[in-house]
Scaffold this motif. Structure first.
Motif, PDB file in Angstrom:
ATOM      1  N   ILE A   1       0.721  -1.240   0.083  1.00 19.90           N
ATOM      2  CA  ILE A   1       0.031  -0.015  -0.113  1.00 19.90           C
ATOM      3  C   ILE A   1       0.944   1.233   0.062  1.00 19.90           C
ATOM      4  N   VAL A   2       1.820   1.218   0.770  1.00 18.55           N
ATOM      5  CA  VAL A   2       2.782   2.411   0.757  1.00 18.55           C
ATOM      6  C   VAL A   2       3.468   2.710  -0.491  1.00 18.55           C
ATOM      7  N   LYS A   3       3.741   1.588  -1.218  1.00 16.78           N
ATOM      8  CA  LYS A   3       4.495   1.928  -2.310  1.00 16.78           C
ATOM      9  C   LYS A   3       3.620   1.980  -3.473  1.00 16.78           C
ATOM     10  N   ARG A   4       2.372   2.055  -3.459  1.00 20.76           N
ATOM     11  CA  ARG A   4       1.546   2.296  -4.386  1.00 20.76           C
ATOM     12  C   ARG A   4       0.814   3.570  -4.059  1.00 20.76           C
ATOM     13  N   TRP A   5       0.210   3.879  -2.826  1.00 20.03           N
ATOM     14  CA  TRP A   5      -0.384   5.121  -2.419  1.00 20.03           C
ATOM     15  C   TRP A   5       0.391   5.956  -1.325  1.00 20.03           C
ATOM     16  N   GLY A   6       1.737   5.573  -1.256  1.00 19.77           N
ATOM     17  CA  GLY A   6       2.404   6.453   0.037  1.00 19.77           C
ATOM     18  C   GLY A   6       2.612   8.081  -0.445  1.00 19.77           C
ATOM     19  N   LYS A   7       2.393   8.240  -1.728  1.00 21.34           N
ATOM     20  CA  LYS A   7       2.420   9.768  -2.026  1.00 21.34           C
ATOM     21  C   LYS A   7       0.890  10.489  -1.923  1.00 21.34           C
ATOM     22  N   LEU A   8      -0.112   9.786  -2.080  1.00 22.14           N
ATOM     23  CA  LEU A   8      -1.216  10.220  -1.543  1.00 22.14           C
ATOM     24  C   LEU A   8      -1.390  10.587  -0.406  1.00 22.14           C
ATOM     25  N   CYS A   9      -0.749   9.565   0.681  1.00 17.47           N
ATOM     26  CA  CYS A   9      -0.838   9.650   2.084  1.00 17.47           C
ATOM     27  C   CYS A   9       0.087  10.567   2.720  1.00 17.47           C
ATOM     28  N   LYS A  10       1.154  11.005   1.916  1.00 18.62           N
ATOM     29  CA  LYS A  10       2.283  11.734   2.586  1.00 18.62           C
ATOM     30  C   LYS A  10       3.230  10.756   3.334  1.00 18.62           C
ATOM     31  N   VAL A  11       3.321   9.712   3.156  1.00 14.77           N
ATOM     32  CA  VAL A  11       3.996   8.686   3.815  1.00 14.77           C
ATOM     33  C   VAL A  11       5.059   7.982   2.848  1.00 14.77           C
ATOM     34  N   SER A  12       6.371   8.313   3.453  1.00 14.18           N
ATOM     35  CA  SER A  12       7.453   7.880   2.501  1.00 14.18           C
ATOM     36  C   SER A  12       7.881   6.517   2.723  1.00 14.18           C
ATOM     37  N   SER A  13       7.605   5.623   3.865  1.00 14.87           N
ATOM     38  CA  SER A  13       7.942   4.351   3.875  1.00 14.87           C
ATOM     39  C   SER A  13       7.324   3.887   5.257  1.00 14.87           C
ATOM     40  N   ILE A  14       7.461   2.639   5.193  1.00 14.11           N
ATOM     41  CA  ILE A  14       6.817   1.997   6.402  1.00 14.11           C
ATOM     42  C   ILE A  14       7.331   2.350   7.854  1.00 14.11           C
ATOM     43  N   GLN A  15       8.840   2.838   7.677  1.00 14.69           N
ATOM     44  CA  GLN A  15       9.389   3.399   8.765  1.00 14.69           C
ATOM     45  C   GLN A  15       8.984   4.577   9.443  1.00 14.69           C
ATOM     46  N   ASP A  16       8.108   5.483   8.557  1.00 14.47           N
ATOM     47  CA  ASP A  16       7.669   6.738   8.920  1.00 14.47           C
ATOM     48  C   ASP A  16       6.452   6.622   9.692  1.00 14.47           C
ATOM     49  N   ILE A  17       6.405   7.246  10.880  1.00 15.13           N
ATOM     50  CA  ILE A  17       5.272   6.890  12.102  1.00 15.13           C
ATOM     51  C   ILE A  17       3.962   7.463  11.422  1.00 15.13           C
ATOM     52  N   ALA A  18       3.897   8.168  10.444  1.00 14.18           N
ATOM     53  CA  ALA A  18       2.648   8.603   9.859  1.00 14.18           C
ATOM     54  C   ALA A  18       1.729   7.458   9.070  1.00 14.18           C
ATOM     55  N   VAL A  19       2.527   6.404   9.025  1.00 12.47           N
ATOM     56  CA  VAL A  19       1.819   5.195   8.546  1.00 12.47           C
ATOM     57  C   VAL A  19       1.160   4.445   9.688  1.00 12.47           C
ATOM     58  N   LEU A  20       1.217   4.806  10.896  1.00  8.31           N
ATOM     59  CA  LEU A  20       0.309   4.095  11.896  1.00  8.31           C
ATOM     60  C   LEU A  20      -1.105   3.955  11.656  1.00  8.31           C
ATOM     61  N   PRO A  21      -1.766   4.882  11.112  1.00  7.87           N
ATOM     62  CA  PRO A  21      -3.224   4.836  10.851  1.00  7.87           C
ATOM     63  C   PRO A  21      -3.402   3.511  10.110  1.00  7.87           C
ATOM     64  N   LEU A  22      -2.665   3.288   9.059  1.00  8.59           N
ATOM     65  CA  LEU A  22      -2.665   2.261   8.199  1.00  8.59           C
ATOM     66  C   LEU A  22      -2.438   0.875   8.826  1.00  8.59           C
ATOM     67  N   PHE A  23      -1.564   0.901   9.955  1.00 11.83           N
ATOM     68  CA  PHE A  23      -1.367  -0.308  10.679  1.00 11.83           C
ATOM     69  C   PHE A  23      -2.532  -0.688  11.486  1.00 11.83           C
ATOM     70  N   PHE A  24      -3.092   0.390  12.088  1.00  8.70           N
ATOM     71  CA  PHE A  24      -4.476   0.197  12.886  1.00  8.70           C
ATOM     72  C   PHE A  24      -5.463  -0.481  11.813  1.00  8.70           C
ATOM     73  N   LEU A  25      -5.705   0.386  10.793  1.00  6.76           N
ATOM     74  CA  LEU A  25      -6.595   0.104   9.929  1.00  6.76           C
ATOM     75  C   LEU A  25      -6.689  -1.486   9.474  1.00  6.76           C
ATOM     76  N   LEU A  26      -5.336  -1.910   9.128  1.00  3.99           N
ATOM     77  CA  LEU A  26      -5.039  -3.453   8.813  1.00  3.99           C
ATOM     78  C   LEU A  26      -5.638  -4.379   9.899  1.00  3.99           C
ATOM     79  N   ILE A  27      -5.069  -4.129  11.386  1.00  4.17           N
ATOM     80  CA  ILE A  27      -5.458  -4.580  12.381  1.00  4.17           C
ATOM     81  C   ILE A  27      -7.001  -4.897  12.566  1.00  4.17           C
ATOM     82  N   SER A  28      -7.603  -3.613  12.309  1.00  4.83           N
ATOM     83  CA  SER A  28      -9.054  -3.660  12.684  1.00  4.83           C
ATOM     84  C   SER A  28      -9.804  -4.724  11.689  1.00  4.83           C
ATOM     85  N   VAL A  29      -9.307  -4.600  10.452  1.00  8.70           N
ATOM     86  CA  VAL A  29      -9.937  -5.318   9.401  1.00  8.70           C
ATOM     87  C   VAL A  29      -9.815  -7.092   9.404  1.00  8.70           C
TER      88      VAL A  29
END
Length: 421
Positions: free
Chosen positions: A312-340
């Protein structure tokens, strides 16, 4: 960005309309014809008002649940695509020099935003329970518990998030496996300290005041080879009219706990049956089977999340302003995937839980040899909680970790008939 937002909102609205139709119009909650007039038929143990209220209360509560889960997904999606997560990350970097403080600041703002936007669901759920007289908790007391929840969850999750991103930075490919290894002692530690550190934050626990009943419960425990010196009572009557009892903790912190509402509403034989049921879980080591199952699902879940996050970060990272999975801003994606993934696995974990609960019921019947107490306790649980005796299929699939009351009353009632024969 507009497409993602419009599609997300559209799907959420369509799902909401479908689930409302299903719960209020489409689902069949009728009692099977062969059980009408039996002890499992709510017509035989609920009055007309209780029948109406149980149906209304269950429908509204189920609707709130099925709307709140995808709302959480919608929320995390919007936080990502609207750049809110990236803004929080930037504020945190400006506000503090050290990375641990930046993580704490970022996570505080994220937690606060999610809590505030999710608050209406929790508030409506509280007011519904209050309206149907399930909850008797004052608003001040409820808000106190709400704030305790927020800070306890924040403290625990901050520790988890801090360690998680440290692992991601150290090992981008294998972080998920290292995180799983660390989750094993952490989960066991939480289960060990919960009865003595976390639970007392919400309620007062004290040794059972009815010593005669305590003696009988401890005799059952001794018969089941359960090491217990006390039975604990908790003052839940200040908050609810519902009934409950449980065995909690592991090791030396194991506790047998009874809600005071259970003591007030059930007679001695019914209480002994319920306690024998809880002891059945201990004897059959369900808590350890549950831990093993949880850890297995966690391992699979973390592996899938690592793959999905990278994709997801590779494909839509620019849209979310997230550079890599090391970026703390990716945390909502982590929580989203856990919930799903958690929601998707609920039917499996609930099915296993229902099987264990039935085994515990049978164990209690064999120990107490009192199916009348079993039937009457389940009937009273239905009345006290205003729960549907025969809930819709999807509700049972995603929400029921216990057999339905229709099933429990039926097989406990038949158990004695089989013995008599």
């Amino acid at each position: 960005m507009k497409k993602v937002i419009l599609w997300s909102l559209g799907l959420y609205i369509l799902f909401g309309l479908f689930i409302a139709w299903y719960l209020f119009l489409g689902a069949n909650t009728d009692i099977p014809s062969n059980l009408k007039g039996s002890v499992a038929d709510p017509q035989t143990f609920m009055n007309e008002r209780q029948l109406i209220l149980s149906e209304e209360h269950s429908q509204i509560k189920n609707l709130l649940y099925f709307l709140s889960v995808p709302f959480e997904w919608l929320l995390y999606t919007l936080i990502l695509v609207l750049g809110v997560s990236a803004k929080f990350r930037d504020w945190a970097k400006v506000s503090a020099k050290f990375s641990i403080l930046q993580t704490a600041i970022y996570f505080f703002w994220l937690s606060l935003l999610v809590e505030l936007l999710s608050f209406p669901f929790q508030w409506v759920s509280y007011k519904v329970s209050k309206f149907y007289n399930i909850t008797v908790q004052t608003t001040n007391s409820w808000m106190k518990d709400f704030l305790i929840d927020f800070w306890v969850n924040y403290a625990l999750m901050l520790l988890i998030v801090g360690v998680l991103f440290w692992l991601i930075k150290k090992s981008t490919k294998r972080w998920w496996f290292h995180a799983w290894l660390l989750s094993i002692p952490f989960s066991l530690f939480l289960m060990f300290v919960q009865p003595v550190l976390i639970d007392p934050l919400y309620n007062d626990f004290f040794p059972l005041t009815n010593k005669e009943l305590e003696t009988k419960i401890l005799e059952l425990a001794n018969k089941a080879d359960i090491p217990a010196d006390y039975v604990y009572e908790v003052n839940m009557s200040e908050k609810t009219n519902a009934l409950n009892a449980y065995v909690t903790g592991i090791g030396s912190n194991s506790r047998i706990v009874l809600w005071d509402t259970t003591l007030e509403r059930l007679d001695e034989n019914e209480i002994l049956f319920i306690m024998a049921h809880e002891m059945g879980h201990y004897v059959m080591k369900h808590i350890y089977i549950g831990i093993a199952g949880y850890l297995l699902l966690t391992l699979i879940g973390l592996f899938l999340i690592s793959k999905l996050m990278n994709m997801i970060v590779k494909r839509w990272g620019k849209l979310c302003k997230v550079s890599s999975i090391q970026d703390i801003a990716v945390l909502p994606l982590f929580f989203l995937l856990i919930s799903v993934l958690s929601f998707a696995s609920d039917p499996i974990s609930n099915a296993v839980s229902r099987h264990q609960e039935k085994d515990a019921d049978i164990y209690a019947l064999e120990m107490t040899e009192d199916n009348k107490a079993a039937v009457s306790s389940f009937q009273e649980l239905s009345r006290a909680g205003l729960s549907q005796v025969n809930p819709p299929f999807l509700v049972k699939l995603f929400r029921y970790g216990h057999p339905t009351m229709l099933e429990r009353i039926s097989y406990t009632n038949e158990f004695q008939k089989g013995e008599d024969e």
